[in-house]
Design an enzyme around this catalytic site. Structure first.
Site, PDB file in Angstrom:
ATOM      1  N   MET A  30       0.840  -1.204   0.000  1.00  0.00           N
ATOM      2  CA  MET A  30       0.000   0.000   0.000  1.00  0.00           C
ATOM      3  C   MET A  30       0.877   1.258   0.000  1.00  0.00           C
ATOM      4  O   MET A  30       0.386   2.361   0.286  1.00  0.00           O
ATOM      5  CB  MET A  30      -0.947  -0.006   1.201  1.00  0.00           C
ATOM      6  N   GLY A  31       2.151   1.100  -0.294  1.00  0.00           N
ATOM      7  CA  GLY A  31       3.028   2.259  -0.414  1.00  0.00           C
ATOM      8  C   GLY A  31       3.503   2.818   0.909  1.00  0.00           C
ATOM      9  O   GLY A  31       3.359   2.187   1.949  1.00  0.00           O
ATOM     10  N   HIS A  37       9.026  -3.390   3.681  1.00  0.00           N
ATOM     11  CA  HIS A  37       8.656  -3.650   2.281  1.00  0.00           C
ATOM     12  C   HIS A  37       9.891  -4.031   1.470  1.00  0.00           C
ATOM     13  O   HIS A  37       9.861  -4.966   0.654  1.00  0.00           O
ATOM     14  CB  HIS A  37       8.035  -2.400   1.647  1.00  0.00           C
ATOM     15  N   LYS A 149       4.670  -9.689   9.579  1.00  0.00           N
ATOM     16  CA  LYS A 149       4.074  -8.596  10.368  1.00  0.00           C
ATOM     17  C   LYS A 149       2.548  -8.738  10.392  1.00  0.00           C
ATOM     18  O   LYS A 149       1.905  -8.489  11.390  1.00  0.00           O
ATOM     19  CB  LYS A 149       4.481  -7.255   9.736  1.00  0.00           C
ATOM     20  N   GLN A 153      -2.970 -12.189   7.770  1.00  0.00           N
ATOM     21  CA  GLN A 153      -3.065 -11.956   6.319  1.00  0.00           C
ATOM     22  C   GLN A 153      -2.346 -13.075   5.563  1.00  0.00           C
ATOM     23  O   GLN A 153      -2.842 -13.568   4.548  1.00  0.00           O
ATOM     24  CB  GLN A 153      -2.453 -10.599   5.990  1.00  0.00           C
ATOM     25  N   ARG A 187       2.048   3.112   9.329  1.00  0.00           N
ATOM     26  CA  ARG A 187       1.226   3.827  10.314  1.00  0.00           C
ATOM     27  C   ARG A 187       2.062   4.418  11.454  1.00  0.00           C
ATOM     28  O   ARG A 187       1.564   5.255  12.204  1.00  0.00           O
ATOM     29  CB  ARG A 187       0.143   2.910  10.881  1.00  0.00           C
TER      30      ARG A 187
HETATM   31  P1  AMP Z   1       1.345  -2.811   3.492  1.00  0.00           P
HETATM   32  O1  AMP Z   1       1.948  -1.767   2.611  1.00  0.00           O
HETATM   33  O2  AMP Z   1       1.197  -2.392   4.920  1.00  0.00           O
HETATM   34  O3  AMP Z   1       0.093  -3.430   2.920  1.00  0.00           O
HETATM   35  O4  AMP Z   1       2.399  -3.983   3.526  1.00  0.00           O
HETATM   36  C1  AMP Z   1       2.821  -4.615   2.347  1.00  0.00           C
HETATM   37  C2  AMP Z   1       3.559  -5.871   2.714  1.00  0.00           C
HETATM   38  O5  AMP Z   1       4.692  -5.549   3.537  1.00  0.00           O
HETATM   39  C3  AMP Z   1       2.685  -6.839   3.534  1.00  0.00           C
HETATM   40  O6  AMP Z   1       2.926  -8.160   3.107  1.00  0.00           O
HETATM   41  C4  AMP Z   1       3.180  -6.598   4.946  1.00  0.00           C
HETATM   42  O7  AMP Z   1       3.002  -7.711   5.794  1.00  0.00           O
HETATM   43  C5  AMP Z   1       4.651  -6.322   4.707  1.00  0.00           C
HETATM   44  N1  AMP Z   1       5.224  -5.600   5.839  1.00  0.00           N
HETATM   45  C6  AMP Z   1       4.744  -4.457   6.414  1.00  0.00           C
HETATM   46  N2  AMP Z   1       5.513  -4.108   7.472  1.00  0.00           N
HETATM   47  C7  AMP Z   1       6.483  -5.048   7.573  1.00  0.00           C
HETATM   48  C8  AMP Z   1       7.573  -5.247   8.473  1.00  0.00           C
HETATM   49  N3  AMP Z   1       7.821  -4.414   9.491  1.00  0.00           N
HETATM   50  N4  AMP Z   1       8.373  -6.312   8.271  1.00  0.00           N
HETATM   51  C9  AMP Z   1       8.131  -7.172   7.246  1.00  0.00           C
HETATM   52  N5  AMP Z   1       7.124  -7.038   6.371  1.00  0.00           N
HETATM   53  C10 AMP Z   1       6.304  -5.991   6.528  1.00  0.00           C
END
Ligand code: AMP
Length: 282
Positions: A30-31, A37, A149, A153, A187
């Site tokens: 989601m950027g 990421h 994380k 999901q 966040r």
């Molecule tokens: P999001 O942009 O929050 O939807 O996250 C995109 C991907 O990055 C998802 O698969 C998350 O689980 C992963 N992600 C987000 N934060 C972390 C983190 N701190 N460590 C590892 N993966 C992460």
């Protein structure tokens, strides 16, 4: 690095996708990208010849009182990070492309979506499963990568892939943390300096539970109480839930016999943070 803004363009660059060396690894996001990421991008690069990243703040996974409008965005910075990381293709679909007028087809993963996050965020995993299915269809990658994380999901996506016989292999990346233990999250940018300090309480609670487990504690209620007490000792934190659950079914345990997924959601100020830790897994 190519960037593509609509599904039509994605189709029109089929040639570009087809020209990507196989296997292709896909990282949906989601950027507002951070090292978490980018660790998934690295994982994909280790396994795959080419890497595709999507950036899409998916409206259907946000509840009516959640932070869709406020969700942080910085596309120029994200594109620079992805370019520097050596990503081959970035897809930035618009909501109209993903949800055309009259949209009415949803993917519901039943049991595993119910507890934990699913219980507190009705409809969240329906939105996640639907958008991920659509992204998988469009990109057609052999492998896709998700972060531990968001442990539930991962469970939901793996179940969907199995149930729908999707020809994609799921890779899971470890949680990337700040030096003080706070799990990286887009966040975290909402937190004030004081809240940012308080936010370490999630990891401290998980560590307290891990120490108790290492000392022989196997009673799941005792582990949950210990995490609760740690969170409650932090004045800026408000606990939503703690869980000590089976790693696969996500059902709450009575005793820890074959490892456990410890997880929680905590409000620090107005910001809702989640974190988790697997203990006792071989
Ligand atoms: P999001 O942009 O929050 O939807 O996250 C995109 C991907 O990055 C998802 O698969 C998350 O689980 C992963 N992600 C987000 N934060 C972390 C983190 N701190 N460590 C590892 N993966 C992460």
């Amino acid at each position: 690095m190519k960037t593509v803004e609509t599904i039509e363009q994605l189709r029109s660059v089929r040639a570009a996708l087809a020209a990507l060396a196989a296997p292709v690894g896909f990282v949906p996001t989601m950027g507002f990208l951070h090292a978490g990421h980018l660790s998934l991008v690295k994982l994909a690069q280790q396994d795959c010849a080419s890497v595709v990243v999507s950036i899409f703040v998916n409206p259907t996974q946000f509840g009516p009182s959640e932070d869709l409008e406020a969700y942080p965005r910085d596309i120029p910075k994200d594109l620079k990070l992805l370019e520097d990381a050596g990503v081959d293709l970035v897809w930035l679909p618009t909501p109209e492309v993903i949800y055309p007028p009259g949209f009415q087809t949803w993917v519901e993963v039943e049991q595993v979506s119910q507890p934990l996050e699913g219980a507190r965020r009705p409809g969240h995993f329906r939105g996640v499963a639907t958008v991920v299915a659509k992204l998988f269809n469009a990109v057609g990658a052999e492998k896709a990568y998700f972060g531990q994380k968001d442990a539930q999901q991962v469970a939901v996506i793996k179940q969907m892939v199995r149930d729908l016989n999707m020809p994609v292999e799921i890779g899971v990346g470890a949680i990337i943390r700040e030096p003080d233990g706070l799990a990286m999250s887009s966040r975290n940018s909402y937190l004030s300096a004081e809240e940012r300090r308080a936010a370490t309480v999630l990891y401290r609670a998980l560590q307290a539970a891990e120490v108790a487990y290492a000392a022989g504690e196997r009673d799941a209620a005792a582990i949950r109480s210990l995490m609760e007490a740690t969170i409650q000792a932090e004045p800026l934190a408000e606990l939503q839930y703690v869980s000590c659950a089976d790693r696969h079914t996500l059902e709450e345990l009575e005793r820890i016999e074959d490892g456990a997924l410890l997880s929680m959601a905590v409000f620090v100020g107005k910001t809702r943070l989640i974190d988790n830790l697997v203990i006792g897994a071989e």
